[in-house]
Design an enzyme around this catalytic site. Structure first.
Site, PDB file in Angstrom:
ATOM      1  N   THR A  84      21.234  40.281 -20.459  1.00  0.00           N
ATOM      2  CA  THR A  84      20.039  41.105 -20.227  1.00  0.00           C
ATOM      3  C   THR A  84      18.889  40.238 -19.728  1.00  0.00           C
ATOM      4  O   THR A  84      18.257  40.541 -18.717  1.00  0.00           O
ATOM      5  CB  THR A  84      19.658  41.860 -21.509  1.00  0.00           C
ATOM      6  OG1 THR A  84      20.789  42.613 -21.937  1.00  0.00           O
ATOM      7  CG2 THR A  84      18.493  42.802 -21.270  1.00  0.00           C
TER       8      THR A  84
ATOM      9  N   LYS B  67       3.934  31.246 -36.125  1.00  0.00           N
ATOM     10  CA  LYS B  67       2.689  31.088 -36.893  1.00  0.00           C
ATOM     11  C   LYS B  67       2.279  32.383 -37.560  1.00  0.00           C
ATOM     12  O   LYS B  67       1.244  32.454 -38.214  1.00  0.00           O
ATOM     13  CB  LYS B  67       1.575  30.612 -35.955  1.00  0.00           C
ATOM     14  CG  LYS B  67       1.859  29.318 -35.236  1.00  0.00           C
ATOM     15  CD  LYS B  67       0.688  28.969 -34.323  1.00  0.00           C
ATOM     16  CE  LYS B  67       1.016  27.763 -33.455  1.00  0.00           C
ATOM     17  NZ  LYS B  67       0.010  27.591 -32.397  1.00  0.00           N
TER      18      LYS B  67
ATOM     19  N   HIS C 225      18.915  50.810 -25.934  1.00  0.00           N
ATOM     20  CA  HIS C 225      18.978  49.730 -24.938  1.00  0.00           C
ATOM     21  C   HIS C 225      19.085  50.405 -23.567  1.00  0.00           C
ATOM     22  O   HIS C 225      20.149  50.409 -22.934  1.00  0.00           O
ATOM     23  CB  HIS C 225      20.204  48.863 -25.239  1.00  0.00           C
ATOM     24  CG  HIS C 225      20.304  47.591 -24.452  1.00  0.00           C
ATOM     25  ND1 HIS C 225      19.478  47.278 -23.394  1.00  0.00           N
ATOM     26  CD2 HIS C 225      21.166  46.548 -24.577  1.00  0.00           C
ATOM     27  CE1 HIS C 225      19.831  46.097 -22.901  1.00  0.00           C
ATOM     28  NE2 HIS C 225      20.848  45.640 -23.607  1.00  0.00           N
TER      29      HIS C 225
END
Ligand code: NCD
Length: 306
Positions: free
Chosen positions: A56, A84, A133
């Protein structure tokens, strides 16, 4: 057809006419790729992948580069500020201030929809957890259409992990608008298609069975899928179910001579290597078609040359 500025999050975001138009454009690109070498010059695609991908991501990158555009992005969230603790919304806002269009894959269902609300640039869902998808579905439909001409009167067997398989969910939903299609869902009881997908095709002819060998002679298209290891809650269940279906050359003796065998890939054990040279094996051609339909989609969402 004006798709400029749109997102593609779910398979039903595109109308039948819009999908057909994209298939025609992909056909023209396949015939004369050189005509499209510069249409996205000056445009930047961001690939935002929080989950593993080979086809993909690389087919999107290849698509943009072949259209003369450029690509930025990350394929490992560990290398971005996600590590983070940055939220999807903030990450997508950042990306949208640099790029013209973005493709995102994320392990959480609904992540692409959340991101699209913040993005301000067209956002394409490249897989949201075990949900949808849609660009794999465009690839699958293009492959069937190129070979069969239309979807009318075809029987499609969808086999394997129908519970967690987002490619299966998207495919089935997309076909809900084609009344001439009949489905045979082939899976173990534990991996049956979820209700929200089954509801979409309640008006079509479909059955749910466990046995692939019995269903095989009826099929025009067999869509094999991998058991989605990463979505299982415990490993024992995965190990028990992972080899539920293994298609091999011997089993294909009872199949139609013009059967199309599709698989979104990657495969694990569900299609033996001795099927690869059978003319009915379409999965490698399908993989290549993925790049062409993504070229068509990028052009359309960017409003380029159409
Ligand atoms: C699929 C996916 O990521 O859902 N792969 C792909 O995009 N071609 C299928 C899978 O991983 O089983």
């Amino acid at each position: 057809m004006d798709l400029q500025g749109r997102n593609l999050i779910a398979p039903l975001d595109l109308s039948v006419a819009e999908m057909e138009w994209l298939f025609d454009l992909a056909g023209r690109i396949i015939a004369r790729p050189e005509d499209y070498a510069d249409v996205c010059k000056g445009k930047l695609l961001a690939t935002v992948f929080y989950e593993a991908s080979t086809r993909t991501r690389l087919s999107f990158e290849a698509a943009m580069l072949r259209l003369g555009g450029q690509v930025i992005g990350f394929s490992e969230p560990q290398s971005s500020s996600v590590i983070k603790g940055e939220s999807i919304s903030d990450t997508i806002r950042t990306i949208a201030s640099y790029a013209d269009i973005a493709v995102m894959r994320h392990p959480k269902e609904g992540a692409a929809l959340v991101a699209a609300r913040q993005s301000g640039i067209p956002l394409i869902n490249a897989g949201d957890g075990g949900h949808f998808h849609p660009t794999q579905t465009l690839t699958d439909l293009l492959t069937i259409r190129l070979e069969k001409g239309s979807f009318d009167g075809i029987t499609i067997g969808v086999c394997g992990d129908l519970k967690f398989g987002r490619t299966a969910h998207s495919l089935v939903c997309a076909f809900s608008r084609y009344s001439g299609v009949r489905f045979i869902m082939i899976s173990p009881d534990e991996l049956r298609i979820p209700e929200y997908v089954r509801d979409e095709i309640s008006h079509l002819e479909f059955e749910e069975v466990r046995d692939l060998t019995d269903a095989l002679p009826q099929l025009d298209v067999l869509y094999m899928t991998r058991v989605q290891k990463e979505r299982f809650f415990n490993e024992e269940d995965y190990i028990r179910l992972k080899d539920s279906y293994i298609l091999n050359a011997a089993k294909l003796k009872n199949a139609k001579p013009d059967l199309m065998i599709l698989h979104p890939l990657p495969r694990v054990n569900e299609i033996a290597a001795d099927v690869d040279d059978d003319p009915r094996a379409f999965y490698f051609r399908q993989m290549r078609n993925g790049m062409y339909i993504r070229m068509a989609l990028l052009m359309a969402l960017l409003g380029k040359g159409v």
